[in-house]
Design a protein around this motif. Structure first.
Motif, mmCIF file in Angstrom:
data_model
loop_
_atom_site.group_PDB
_atom_site.id
_atom_site.type_symbol
_atom_site.label_atom_id
_atom_site.label_comp_id
_atom_site.label_asym_id
_atom_site.label_seq_id
_atom_site.Cartn_x
_atom_site.Cartn_y
_atom_site.Cartn_z
ATOM 1 N N LEU A 14 0.843 -1.189 0.000
ATOM 2 C CA LEU A 14 0.000 0.000 0.000
ATOM 3 C C LEU A 14 0.878 1.238 0.000
ATOM 4 O O LEU A 14 1.833 1.333 0.751
ATOM 5 C CB LEU A 14 -0.909 0.030 1.229
ATOM 6 C CG LEU A 14 -2.055 -0.955 1.254
ATOM 7 C CD1 LEU A 14 -2.801 -0.847 2.572
ATOM 8 C CD2 LEU A 14 -2.995 -0.713 0.094
ATOM 9 N N LYS A 15 0.555 2.179 -0.829
ATOM 10 C CA LYS A 15 1.305 3.420 -0.916
ATOM 11 C C LYS A 15 0.523 4.509 -0.207
ATOM 12 O O LYS A 15 -0.681 4.595 -0.336
ATOM 13 C CB LYS A 15 1.521 3.770 -2.374
ATOM 14 C CG LYS A 15 2.556 4.831 -2.597
ATOM 15 C CD LYS A 15 2.796 4.966 -4.060
ATOM 16 C CE LYS A 15 4.101 4.726 -4.554
ATOM 17 N NZ LYS A 15 5.324 4.746 -4.385
ATOM 18 N N SER A 16 1.208 5.300 0.548
ATOM 19 C CA SER A 16 0.590 6.388 1.282
ATOM 20 C C SER A 16 0.971 7.698 0.588
ATOM 21 O O SER A 16 2.128 7.914 0.244
ATOM 22 C CB SER A 16 1.100 6.359 2.725
ATOM 23 O OG SER A 16 0.636 7.446 3.446
ATOM 24 N N TYR A 17 -0.016 8.563 0.379
ATOM 25 C CA TYR A 17 0.201 9.840 -0.304
ATOM 26 C C TYR A 17 -0.096 10.997 0.643
ATOM 27 O O TYR A 17 -1.031 10.946 1.423
ATOM 28 C CB TYR A 17 -0.720 9.964 -1.522
ATOM 29 C CG TYR A 17 -0.531 8.864 -2.529
ATOM 30 C CD1 TYR A 17 0.419 8.975 -3.515
ATOM 31 C CD2 TYR A 17 -1.313 7.717 -2.483
ATOM 32 C CE1 TYR A 17 0.595 7.955 -4.449
ATOM 33 C CE2 TYR A 17 -1.145 6.703 -3.400
ATOM 34 C CZ TYR A 17 -0.185 6.822 -4.381
ATOM 35 O OH TYR A 17 -0.023 5.822 -5.288
ATOM 36 N N ARG A 18 0.696 12.065 0.551
ATOM 37 C CA ARG A 18 0.435 13.291 1.307
ATOM 38 C C ARG A 18 0.078 14.370 0.297
ATOM 39 O O ARG A 18 0.849 14.663 -0.604
ATOM 40 C CB ARG A 18 1.670 13.693 2.125
ATOM 41 C CG ARG A 18 1.420 14.895 3.021
ATOM 42 C CD ARG A 18 2.642 15.250 3.862
ATOM 43 N NE ARG A 18 3.700 15.824 3.047
ATOM 44 C CZ ARG A 18 4.842 15.235 2.735
ATOM 45 N NH1 ARG A 18 5.090 14.016 3.161
ATOM 46 N NH2 ARG A 18 5.746 15.834 1.984
ATOM 47 N N ILE A 19 -1.105 14.938 0.441
ATOM 48 C CA ILE A 19 -1.583 15.966 -0.467
ATOM 49 C C ILE A 19 -1.505 17.294 0.273
ATOM 50 O O ILE A 19 -2.074 17.445 1.350
ATOM 51 C CB ILE A 19 -3.040 15.696 -0.914
ATOM 52 C CG1 ILE A 19 -3.157 14.308 -1.580
ATOM 53 C CG2 ILE A 19 -3.505 16.762 -1.878
ATOM 54 C CD1 ILE A 19 -3.479 13.217 -0.642
ATOM 55 N N GLU A 20 -0.761 18.241 -0.297
ATOM 56 C CA GLU A 20 -0.585 19.547 0.342
ATOM 57 C C GLU A 20 -1.283 20.626 -0.466
ATOM 58 O O GLU A 20 -1.185 20.651 -1.693
ATOM 59 C CB GLU A 20 0.901 19.883 0.477
ATOM 60 C CG GLU A 20 1.641 18.959 1.409
ATOM 61 C CD GLU A 20 3.078 19.376 1.644
ATOM 62 O OE1 GLU A 20 3.560 20.347 1.010
ATOM 63 O OE2 GLU A 20 3.717 18.735 2.490
ATOM 64 N N ALA A 21 -1.968 21.516 0.233
ATOM 65 C CA ALA A 21 -2.641 22.653 -0.390
ATOM 66 C C ALA A 21 -1.963 23.929 0.093
ATOM 67 O O ALA A 21 -1.850 24.162 1.296
ATOM 68 C CB ALA A 21 -4.114 22.668 0.001
ATOM 69 N N SER A 22 -1.487 24.742 -0.845
ATOM 70 C CA SER A 22 -0.769 25.972 -0.520
ATOM 71 C C SER A 22 -1.487 27.186 -1.096
ATOM 72 O O SER A 22 -2.190 27.081 -2.099
ATOM 73 C CB SER A 22 0.646 25.928 -1.095
ATOM 74 O OG SER A 22 1.356 24.832 -0.599
ATOM 75 N N ILE A 23 -1.247 28.324 -0.482
ATOM 76 C CA ILE A 23 -1.873 29.549 -0.969
ATOM 77 C C ILE A 23 -1.019 30.254 -2.013
ATOM 78 O O ILE A 23 -1.500 31.164 -2.689
ATOM 79 C CB ILE A 23 -2.211 30.512 0.192
ATOM 80 C CG1 ILE A 23 -0.970 30.844 1.005
ATOM 81 C CG2 ILE A 23 -3.282 29.910 1.073
ATOM 82 C CD1 ILE A 23 -1.187 31.887 2.096
ATOM 83 N N THR A 24 0.270 29.851 -2.166
ATOM 84 C CA THR A 24 1.141 30.436 -3.184
ATOM 85 C C THR A 24 1.820 29.322 -3.965
ATOM 86 O O THR A 24 1.851 28.164 -3.533
ATOM 87 C CB THR A 24 2.234 31.328 -2.558
ATOM 88 O OG1 THR A 24 3.042 30.519 -1.690
ATOM 89 C CG2 THR A 24 1.631 32.483 -1.782
#
Length: 102
Positions: free
Chosen positions: A27-37
């Motif tokens: 199983l692969k784990s993903y980190r999704i990041e949301a940035s304002i710039t």
């Protein structure tokens, strides 16, 4: 019941457990990041740019979360959570969303 069939019957739970263990490791784990710039134009250690992040354990959930952040107007990046390798992005909120994210 022969001796051979008894041995096979005894090994079945161990084999099933071993198979589940191997599947869990795949199983692969993903980190999704949301940035304002735009993450590519940042210099140094600018603070306050990361709006939120989410960890997903499969592609479907990672894609869904990335799309959700993008619809909200954030720059999106997707990383392999174990290696920190950038898998997708940065995705510009003002551009078209790629058809394939991860």
């Amino acid at each position: 019941m022969t001796h051979q069939s008894q041995i096979q019957k005894q090994n079945t739970p161990a084999q099933a457990s071993s198979k589940a263990s191997v599947e869990a490791q795949n199983l692969k784990s993903y980190r999704i990041e949301a940035s304002i710039t735009n993450p590519e134009t940042r210099t140094g250690h600018e603070r306050g740019n990361l709006h939120d992040y989410h960890v997903a354990i499969d592609r479907t959930k990672a894609n869904g979360r990335a799309r959700n952040f993008w619809r909200q107007g954030y720059w999106v990046e997707v990383y392999d959570n174990e290696t920190n390798e950038l898998m997708a992005g940065p995705i510009d909120p003002d551009a078209a969303l790629p058809s394939y994210i991860v």
